[in-house]
Design an enzyme around this catalytic site. Structure first.
Site, PDB file in Angstrom:
ATOM      1  N   ASP A 138     -11.568   0.916   4.731  1.00 45.78           N
ATOM      2  CA  ASP A 138     -12.783   1.330   4.037  1.00 45.78           C
ATOM      3  C   ASP A 138     -13.982   1.423   4.972  1.00 45.78           C
ATOM      4  O   ASP A 138     -14.858   2.261   4.770  1.00 45.78           O
ATOM      5  CB  ASP A 138     -13.073   0.372   2.879  1.00 45.78           C
ATOM      6  CG  ASP A 138     -12.171   0.643   1.693  1.00 45.78           C
ATOM      7  OD1 ASP A 138     -12.373   1.658   1.006  1.00 45.78           O
ATOM      8  OD2 ASP A 138     -11.245  -0.143   1.470  1.00 45.78           O
TER       9      ASP A 138
ATOM     10  N   HIS B 253       0.845  -1.189   0.000  1.00 48.57           N
ATOM     11  CA  HIS B 253       0.000   0.000   0.000  1.00 48.57           C
ATOM     12  C   HIS B 253       0.882   1.241   0.000  1.00 48.57           C
ATOM     13  O   HIS B 253       1.858   1.319   0.751  1.00 48.57           O
ATOM     14  CB  HIS B 253      -0.917   0.008   1.233  1.00 48.57           C
ATOM     15  CG  HIS B 253      -2.018  -0.999   1.123  1.00 48.57           C
ATOM     16  ND1 HIS B 253      -2.360  -1.595  -0.053  1.00 48.57           N
ATOM     17  CD2 HIS B 253      -2.864  -1.499   2.043  1.00 48.57           C
ATOM     18  CE1 HIS B 253      -3.368  -2.419   0.151  1.00 48.57           C
ATOM     19  NE2 HIS B 253      -3.691  -2.384   1.416  1.00 48.57           N
TER      20      HIS B 253
ATOM     21  N   GLU C  18     -15.525  -5.057   4.112  1.00 54.48           N
ATOM     22  CA  GLU C  18     -14.924  -3.732   4.225  1.00 54.48           C
ATOM     23  C   GLU C  18     -15.900  -2.625   4.607  1.00 54.48           C
ATOM     24  O   GLU C  18     -15.653  -1.877   5.537  1.00 54.48           O
ATOM     25  CB  GLU C  18     -14.252  -3.371   2.892  1.00 54.48           C
ATOM     26  CG  GLU C  18     -13.140  -4.329   2.507  1.00 54.48           C
ATOM     27  CD  GLU C  18     -12.522  -3.982   1.176  1.00 54.48           C
ATOM     28  OE1 GLU C  18     -11.614  -3.142   1.133  1.00 54.48           O
ATOM     29  OE2 GLU C  18     -12.949  -4.563   0.164  1.00 54.48           O
TER      30      GLU C  18
ATOM     31  N   ARG D  53      -5.216 -10.834  -4.413  1.00 51.95           N
ATOM     32  CA  ARG D  53      -6.408 -10.071  -4.027  1.00 51.95           C
ATOM     33  C   ARG D  53      -7.039  -9.468  -5.275  1.00 51.95           C
ATOM     34  O   ARG D  53      -6.365  -8.872  -6.093  1.00 51.95           O
ATOM     35  CB  ARG D  53      -6.088  -8.980  -3.008  1.00 51.95           C
ATOM     36  CG  ARG D  53      -7.389  -8.289  -2.512  1.00 51.95           C
ATOM     37  CD  ARG D  53      -7.142  -7.369  -1.334  1.00 51.95           C
ATOM     38  NE  ARG D  53      -6.549  -6.112  -1.709  1.00 51.95           N
ATOM     39  CZ  ARG D  53      -6.929  -4.914  -1.236  1.00 51.95           C
ATOM     40  NH1 ARG D  53      -7.930  -4.830  -0.369  1.00 51.95           N
ATOM     41  NH2 ARG D  53      -6.312  -3.817  -1.601  1.00 51.95           N
TER      42      ARG D  53
ATOM     43  N   ARG E  59      -9.584   6.205  -2.342  1.00 54.09           N
ATOM     44  CA  ARG E  59      -9.110   5.153  -1.429  1.00 54.09           C
ATOM     45  C   ARG E  59      -8.924   5.709  -0.020  1.00 54.09           C
ATOM     46  O   ARG E  59      -8.713   6.898   0.168  1.00 54.09           O
ATOM     47  CB  ARG E  59      -7.801   4.569  -1.951  1.00 54.09           C
ATOM     48  CG  ARG E  59      -8.005   3.671  -3.167  1.00 54.09           C
ATOM     49  CD  ARG E  59      -6.792   2.803  -3.414  1.00 54.09           C
ATOM     50  NE  ARG E  59      -7.041   1.854  -4.486  1.00 54.09           N
ATOM     51  CZ  ARG E  59      -7.623   0.665  -4.321  1.00 54.09           C
ATOM     52  NH1 ARG E  59      -8.002   0.291  -3.118  1.00 54.09           N
ATOM     53  NH2 ARG E  59      -7.820  -0.134  -5.340  1.00 54.09           N
TER      54      ARG E  59
ATOM     55  N   ARG F 253      -5.163  -4.109   8.854  1.00 52.54           N
ATOM     56  CA  ARG F 253      -4.884  -2.862   9.567  1.00 52.54           C
ATOM     57  C   ARG F 253      -3.889  -2.005   8.792  1.00 52.54           C
ATOM     58  O   ARG F 253      -2.963  -2.497   8.164  1.00 52.54           O
ATOM     59  CB  ARG F 253      -4.282  -3.150  10.951  1.00 52.54           C
ATOM     60  CG  ARG F 253      -5.125  -4.010  11.846  1.00 52.54           C
ATOM     61  CD  ARG F 253      -4.325  -4.498  13.040  1.00 52.54           C
ATOM     62  NE  ARG F 253      -4.082  -3.462  14.008  1.00 52.54           N
ATOM     63  CZ  ARG F 253      -2.906  -3.235  14.570  1.00 52.54           C
ATOM     64  NH1 ARG F 253      -1.848  -3.922  14.220  1.00 52.54           N
ATOM     65  NH2 ARG F 253      -2.768  -2.287  15.466  1.00 52.54           N
TER      66      ARG F 253
END
Length: 895
Positions: free
Chosen positions: A557, A154, A520, A410, A727, A595
């Site tokens: 999210d 990320h 989410e 994913r 996001r 997390r």
């Protein structure tokens, strides 16, 4: 009061202050040499103005003098000033890292008990003294520990890897200065080395000028393993085993392996068109290449060491007569490891054809010969040799396998639905999208049970569907142990889960990946029980998963969707509901916690986090993501990597053997109401029709964040300009930059206001004292409150906002001040006093972060001007990006 861990504990010590001053002085000398006396004076004058501000916060316009100092600077000097304070911030972080290592050394070398229950030895000592828990139970839990640490790409690490490596050199210099305090000649050499290193840093571009590719992200993740985790793991395992030798007189089983690393780097294609089937294939090979290199190096050292002749008959039967049986026995393994990394390199770099049969394909190929050698050494009175480097290598092999970290895949649920829809249309001329959930489940169930396959490459015409199907085809030929889970983001129905099970069946994947739903949004968290019930009620499904189910909980999210308080409560409720459901169907549940690093995305001390989960939700096993800058902070430096890995072990064992109490009915009723109030308030604030959204877009640097080259993934899921498509990371990132941290507290004010009334006050205080979930929630909130600086947001408003937007800012600050007051009213004085001690680091950072905030706001204003030449615009753009990096360093997290 929750227990601390060193990742969050930053009480300034004398040594820490000395290191900060030392690094600051050297940086000052470098700036003076490189940029001249005039610029050095500018930096020093600005720093002193900020320091004076800190001592006198009650003046009407606290930032006036600094603003006047910076706003008239030319673009080039503005950029250089941002660079100077960015480096100051990073050097403070380096000093804190070194100081944390010092504390660990002090404990380990002097055996001083910290009495804080944060070291793994202390945690187990306490458990062994607990008369309610038998030694056997502690042993049984420890030997079966299953802790999955998943490294994700990320985009939150703003520092260049080049600079991270140089920062590590500075840490080593600081460590050596501690060792040679009385050796003046050595200190002079180290001082010179530091000056040279900081000179190089000052003359190095700290901005990432191009976005990394997914393959580069994968390399970065593997580099963290190579730099510190590779050496940390055997030391951590030895430390854990020694605890049981000391307390029970016996070792843990030979095959104990409490930690397993996973990765999303090269496998996470959710909203990232840059992650393709080809990229995933390359990432898998790259990790096997890196693993083979590390094993070969270690094995070569071992072969050099084992020159003895005395060995077991088992080895002699294989080697025949030789004076160096161990060397002869281990060389074929070393040669295969060498061949593996050479062949993969030739394939990836020079596009040579790859013969998979010549590659190392499973960990057993490493472990089996090493165990034979170990048994031989033990049989021949060389137990000490068997328990040294050889055992460390065996433990590495168990932990890292043949590719260092198992790759998760994913993908967003809608992508599978589109693929299946095309097949259904071609085969049956029906519209899968129009089917209800029952029809979808019936179709998928029948197709999964059927021996016939429907999908052929030639059938697919849609480009996106072909790419999704290509990923499944890539997974067919991969060694089983290279792959982890298939995570479905935005899971909203049971058919989303069966879709992936069906596609794996169609692709003829023999070693199928476990299918993990990711819940989410708030609605998904609420519906999770119903979704899983519809699957668990199917006998064939329970059998197909071998009565084991992994469920991922999305923190980012859900918080963006409903606000932190409401999301936290529904994450808790989901686990509680799923556990009861699983008990009914005799399903073994593992929770996977997605997390982030910041409080707004589920960040916080691991011990408090796990202690605050529902009872029996941990049960000796857990998976957790570590993201972006958190990976570097926790694992980039070996002493802290060891500490943090031990923290995971201690936290999981504690949460398993000492689960939190079942919450009282009154607690649950009150938090349910608070959650509802918080969610409504949060959503009311971020209403698309309000000036709030315009405030976000105007006052925060969120547009600039999209230009930061810190990740391969776009900042939006879809090319739509709204908050829903944005996001969670840039959402949190932007509010962090202006020091409002809204995602971590917005909506909570109204909830606490309701709960602090006379009717509920007693219940609320009881929750704070006796319910780990609520205590942890309030502790994180207190940490956020300490980082928020409402006055800083005014600086941005004065530069960028109109009257309407200033009204929005005023309202937000009013909500925050009320929250701050309520926090004091609700939290007992003693707890507040303890918490305050741990927040002192934030205050010290303000000296440097304030300058960066003010610089950023001025630059954002100047960049709106049209009359800027290309050179000036570039300097201002660079100053903006540098200020973003510096503020991220000051806050210790980005998104």
């Amino acid at each position: 009061m929750i227990k601390r861990d060193l990742y969050y504990e930053r009480i300034p010590t004398k040594s820490l202050r000395e290191d900060v001053r030392y690094l600051g002085d050297v940086l000052g000398r470098v700036i003076k040499k490189q940029e001249g006396q005039s610029f050095f004076k500018l930096v020093e004058d600005t720093r002193l103005l900020s320091k004076a501000n800190l001592a006198n916060k009650h003046v009407k316009d606290p930032f006036k003098n600094i603003l006047n100092k910076i706003k008239n600077l030319n673009p080039e000097n503005t950029f250089k000033l941002a660079r100077a304070f960015n480096h100051f911030m990073n050097f403070i972080n380096l000093s804190e890292t070194t100081d944390a290592s010092r504390k660990l050394d002090e404990y380990e070398n002097n055996k001083k008990n910290s009495n804080k229950n944060i070291f793994i030895e202390e945690i187990f000592e306490k458990l062994f003294k607990d008369k309610k828990i038998t030694n056997k139970k502690i042993y049984d839990v420890a030997k079966k520990l299953n802790i999955g640490i998943v490294l994700t790409a990320h985009p939150t690490e703003v520092k260049r890897r080049t600079l991270i490596q140089k920062y590590n050199k500075i840490i080593k210099i600081l460590e050596q200065r501690d060792l040679y305090k009385k050796n003046l000649s050595k200190l002079k050499t180290l001082d010179k080395d530091l000056y040279n290193e900081i000179t190089i840093i000052w003359n190095t571009d700290e901005l990432k000028r191009s976005k990394p590719t997914p393959s580069e992200e994968a390399r970065w993740g593997l580099a963290v393993i190579e730099d510190s985790l590779w050496d940390s793991i055997p030391k951590v395992y030895r430390r854990l085993n020694n605890i049981f030798l000391k307390n029970m007189g016996k070792s843990l089983p030979r095959n104990f392996n409490p930690i397993e690393f996973g990765s999303w780097m090269g496998g996470d294609r959710d909203g990232n068109p840059n992650v393709t089937a080809k990229v995933t294939s390359e990432a898998l090979l790259l990790s096997r290449w890196e693993a083979a290199k590390l094993y070969e190096k270690q094995l070569t050292n071992l072969i050099r060491s084992l020159s003895m002749k005395k060995c077991s008959t088992q080895i002699l039967n294989i080697t025949g007569k030789t004076f160096e049986p161990y060397r002869v026995f281990l060389r074929p393994l070393r040669d295969k490891l060498r061949a593996t990394h050479i062949l993969i390199k030739e394939h990836l770099v020079n596009k040579e054809p790859l013969d998979h049969k010549k590659l190392l394909s499973n960990t057993g190929e490493i472990l089996t010969p090493l165990r034979v050698v170990r048994d031989s050494l033990i049989q021949n009175q060389s137990e000490n040799i068997a328990e040294g480097d050889l055992l460390d290598l065996i433990r590495r092999a168990r932990c890292f396998g043949i590719n260092l970290a198992k790759l998760d895949i994913r993908q967003e649920s809608s992508r599978h639905t589109k693929l299946i829809s095309e097949i259904v249309k071609k085969k049956y001329n029906k519209d899968y999208f129009l089917w209800n959930e029952s029809e979808k489940l019936a179709f998928l169930s029948s197709r999964i049970k059927s021996k016939k396959n429907l999908i052929k490459n030639s059938l697919l015409k849609n480009k996106e569907n072909k790419e999704v199907w290509s990923t499944f085809n890539v997974l067919v030929d991969q060694p089983k142990e290279c792959l982890g889970a298939y995570v479905i983001s935005m899971t909203s129905a049971a058919s989303d889960i069966l879709s992936v099970a069906y596609l794996q069946k169609e692709a003829k994947i023999v070693n199928k990946l476990r299918v993990v739903p990711l819940f989410e949004t708030l609605d998904d968290l609420r519906n999770a029980k119903s979704i899983m019930n519809s699957l668990f009620s199917l006998p064939w499904y329970r059998k197909s998963i071998n009565y084991k189910q992994e469920i991922m909980i999305g923190y980012s999210d859900s918080s963006k969707d409903a606000g932190k308080l409401s999301a936290s409560w529904h994450q808790y409720k989901l686990q509680d509901e799923i556990l009861k459901l699983a008990k009914k169907y005799k399903i073994d549940i593992t929770f996977f916690h997605g997390r982030g690093g910041s409080a707004g995305r589920g960040g916080g001390p691991i011990q408090a986090t796990l202690k605050s989960q529902p009872a029996n939700s941990v049960n000796g096993k857990i998976r957790i993501t570590d993201q972006g800058e958190v990976i570097q902070q926790k694992y980039g430096y070996e002493p802290l990597a060891k500490y943090n890995l031990c923290s995971y072990i201690g936290a999981v064992v504690q949460a398993t053997l000492n689960p939190p109490p079942e919450p009282k009915i009154k607690w649950k009723q009150l938090i349910e109401k608070m959650s509802e109030i918080s969610m409504k308030s949060y959503r009311s604030n971020i209403n698309e029709k309000s000036d709030f959204i315009r405030y976000f877009r105007t006052v925060t640097p969120h547009k600039a964040l999209g230009k930061l080259s810190i990740g391969s993934r776009p900042s939006k899921r879809k090319n739509v300009d709204n908050i829903q498509s944005l996001r969670a990371i840039p959402w949190v990132f932007a509010w962090t930059q202006i020091r409002l941290f809204l995602p971590a507290w917005l909506g909570t004010t109204e909830a606490l206001n309701y709960a602090s009334s006379k009717v509920f006050k007693k219940i609320l205080v009881d929750m704070e004292k006796n319910w780990p979930f609520f205590n942890s929630t309030m502790d994180i909130l207190d940490m956020v409150i300490s980082k928020v600086d409402p006055e800083i947001s005014k600086v941005y408003e004065n530069q960028l906002a109109d009257k309407k937007l200033k009204i929005v800012g005023k309202k937000l600050r009013s909500q925050f001040e009320t929250l701050k007051r309520l926090n004091k009213v609700i939290t007992p004085f003693q707890i507040r006093k303890q918490r305050k001690v741990f927040r002192t680091s934030v205050i010290i950072r303000n000296i440097y972060s304030e300058v960066l905030h003010i610089t950023q706001s001025i630059v954002m204003k100047k960049l709106t001007l049209k009359k800027l030449n290309k050179n000036k615009k570039q300097h201002l753009a660079d100053a903006l990006m540098t200020s973003i990096a510096g503020i991220s360093a000051a806050m210790k997290n980005t998104g």
